[in-house]
Design a protein around this motif. Structure first.
Motif, PDB file in Angstrom:
ATOM      1  N   UNK A 108       0.734  -1.374  -0.017  1.00  0.00           N
ATOM      2  CA  UNK A 108      -0.129  -0.179  -0.002  1.00  0.00           C
ATOM      3  C   UNK A 108       0.776   1.267   0.043  1.00  0.00           C
ATOM      4  N   UNK A 109       0.564   2.294  -0.849  1.00  0.00           N
ATOM      5  CA  UNK A 109       1.142   3.413  -0.802  1.00  0.00           C
ATOM      6  C   UNK A 109       0.150   4.655  -1.011  1.00  0.00           C
ATOM      7  N   UNK A 110       0.660   5.791  -0.538  1.00  0.00           N
ATOM      8  CA  UNK A 110      -0.064   7.102  -0.718  1.00  0.00           C
ATOM      9  C   UNK A 110       1.196   8.007  -1.057  1.00  0.00           C
ATOM     10  N   UNK A 111       0.602   9.328  -1.240  1.00  0.00           N
ATOM     11  CA  UNK A 111       1.491  10.277  -1.642  1.00  0.00           C
ATOM     12  C   UNK A 111       2.206  11.050  -0.395  1.00  0.00           C
ATOM     13  N   UNK A 112       3.109  11.787  -0.523  1.00  0.00           N
ATOM     14  CA  UNK A 112       3.789  12.382   0.483  1.00  0.00           C
ATOM     15  C   UNK A 112       3.134  13.516   1.120  1.00  0.00           C
ATOM     16  N   UNK A 113       2.479  14.340   0.199  1.00  0.00           N
ATOM     17  CA  UNK A 113       1.261  15.076   0.446  1.00  0.00           C
ATOM     18  C   UNK A 113       0.193  14.596   1.504  1.00  0.00           C
ATOM     19  N   UNK A 114      -0.361  13.702   0.811  1.00  0.00           N
ATOM     20  CA  UNK A 114      -1.543  12.824   1.557  1.00  0.00           C
ATOM     21  C   UNK A 114      -1.097  12.733   3.038  1.00  0.00           C
ATOM     22  N   UNK A 115       0.108  11.820   3.107  1.00  0.00           N
ATOM     23  CA  UNK A 115       0.861  11.650   4.282  1.00  0.00           C
ATOM     24  C   UNK A 115       0.977  12.695   5.473  1.00  0.00           C
ATOM     25  N   UNK A 152      -4.506   5.379 -12.280  1.00  0.00           N
ATOM     26  CA  UNK A 152      -4.285   5.083 -10.887  1.00  0.00           C
ATOM     27  C   UNK A 152      -2.834   6.062  -9.995  1.00  0.00           C
ATOM     28  N   UNK A 153      -1.850   5.987 -10.973  1.00  0.00           N
ATOM     29  CA  UNK A 153      -0.743   6.772 -10.365  1.00  0.00           C
ATOM     30  C   UNK A 153      -1.212   8.246 -10.350  1.00  0.00           C
ATOM     31  N   UNK A 154      -1.805   8.695 -11.333  1.00  0.00           N
ATOM     32  CA  UNK A 154      -2.218  10.023 -11.371  1.00  0.00           C
ATOM     33  C   UNK A 154      -2.922  10.285  -9.984  1.00  0.00           C
ATOM     34  N   UNK A 155      -3.997   9.534  -9.846  1.00  0.00           N
ATOM     35  CA  UNK A 155      -4.571   9.542  -8.731  1.00  0.00           C
ATOM     36  C   UNK A 155      -4.055   9.610  -7.153  1.00  0.00           C
ATOM     37  N   UNK A 156      -2.982   8.854  -7.372  1.00  0.00           N
ATOM     38  CA  UNK A 156      -2.374   8.695  -5.904  1.00  0.00           C
ATOM     39  C   UNK A 156      -1.487   9.617  -5.676  1.00  0.00           C
ATOM     40  N   UNK A 171      -5.844   9.243  -2.595  1.00  0.00           N
ATOM     41  CA  UNK A 171      -6.097   8.171  -1.346  1.00  0.00           C
ATOM     42  C   UNK A 171      -5.190   7.335  -1.502  1.00  0.00           C
ATOM     43  N   UNK A 172      -5.291   5.923  -1.115  1.00  0.00           N
ATOM     44  CA  UNK A 172      -4.217   4.937  -1.167  1.00  0.00           C
ATOM     45  C   UNK A 172      -4.589   4.048  -2.077  1.00  0.00           C
ATOM     46  N   UNK A 173      -3.554   3.241  -2.515  1.00  0.00           N
ATOM     47  CA  UNK A 173      -3.541   2.170  -3.623  1.00  0.00           C
ATOM     48  C   UNK A 173      -2.450   1.094  -3.518  1.00  0.00           C
ATOM     49  N   UNK A 174      -2.575   0.154  -4.169  1.00  0.00           N
ATOM     50  CA  UNK A 174      -1.679  -0.899  -3.839  1.00  0.00           C
ATOM     51  C   UNK A 174      -0.671  -0.995  -5.372  1.00  0.00           C
TER      52      UNK A 174
END
Length: 293
Positions: free
Chosen positions: A166-173, A224-228, A233-236
């Motif tokens: 699972x990953x998220x962006x640095x800004x999201x984190x 998917x990459x653009x969204x995360x 949000x989060x994605x696998x």
């Protein structure tokens, strides 16, 4: 067994009539020429030259051996010409099939460097979700994430291990924190889809009972990459690729049963075709370097 290189000294002396002239022709010392001719005579057990004050003259055995020596020289020259022709032929189209996420992450820089090093090579990159059959000629080379690739006649290597996680962006984190257990995951939105990525992703969501947390689905990895990356949000994603994305943060370690291999494959039918071999070796070197970085 005599040293094959001694034949060129034998031929040079036979053609010029002296060790001095042969040395000039071969750009070595006269002593070297004389020593190598003497070594050849010892190895074959024949006197190939008569040493005269005016120079070197072939003996009858030497005359008989000269024709064979010239044949070896001509064969070596043909071998070199063929090798150079093969090298020149290491150009043309090489088809590579890979998941789209490779084409959006590590492959562009690799293919740029390949083009710089080998401008005669043209890559045709296939990022279809459909598994291409190398044995049928659908592609020359495949980059696959798999526990064990299946297919008759496949040859290649496992470049690295790669788990899905699972990953998220640095800004999201920075805004929402990094979830690290199931209870925390349930409070975060998930981005779904990604074409071929969706099947392992669905299995992951089912295990954690998070299917209802998916707020948006993309039908491609690009979306998917653009969204995360945008912080939706989060994605696998596969760790081999996502861990090297500066904008992304890993939330959880991969599950042991999600560990797959990154495989670089070709088919035995084309493995020795010069242009395929060249691209295969280049990809192997660069992907291995990335795996170790």
């Amino acid at each position: 067994m005599f040293d094959w290189n001694d034949l060129k000294y034998f031929i040079a002396v036979a053609e010029t009539g002296s060790t001095l002239a042969a040395a000039r022709q071969l750009r070595v010392s006269q002593t070297t020429v004389a020593r190598r001719v003497a070594a050849l005579e010892r190895e074959v057990g024949l006197h190939l030259f008569e040493r005269r004050s005016a120079g070197y003259a072939l003996t009858p055995p030497g005359q008989a051996m000269l024709a064979n020596a010239l044949g070896v020289r001509d064969a070596a020259a043909r071998f070199e010409q063929l090798a150079r022709a093969e090298s020149r032929d290491a150009g043309g189209v090489v088809s590579v099939t890979a998941m789209e996420i490779f084409a959006l992450t590590v492959l562009p820089a690799i293919l740029r460097d390949l083009r710089t090093a080998h401008p005669g090579i043209q890559i045709r990159l296939d990022t279809s979700d459909e598994l291409r059959e190398l044995g049928a000629g659908a592609a020359d080379i495949a980059i696959r994430c798999s526990k064990r690739p299946a297919g008759a006649g496949l040859v290649g290597r496992r470049i690295a291990d790669s788990g899905w996680t699972l990953y998220c962006s640095r800004d999201y984190a920075a805004l929402h924190g990094i979830p690290n257990n199931r209870e925390q995951l349930a409070r975060h939105p998930f981005i779904g889809g990604g074409g071929a990525l969706w099947e392992p992703y669905q299995a992951w969501l089912r295990q954690y009972r998070l299917e209802e947390s998916v707020v948006m689905q993309y039908d491609s990895v690009a979306g998917l990459l653009a969204g995360v990356r945008a912080g939706m949000g989060l994605t696998i994603l596969p760790a081999f690729l996502a861990d090297r994305e500066e904008d992304l943060v890993r939330c959880l370690p991969p599950r042991n049963d999600d560990i797959t291999g990154v495989w670089l494959l070709t088919h035995e039918r084309v493995r020795h075709v010069p242009r395929v071999r060249l691209v295969l070796d280049f990809l192997a070197r660069e992907l291995t370097r990335i795996a170790r970085s």
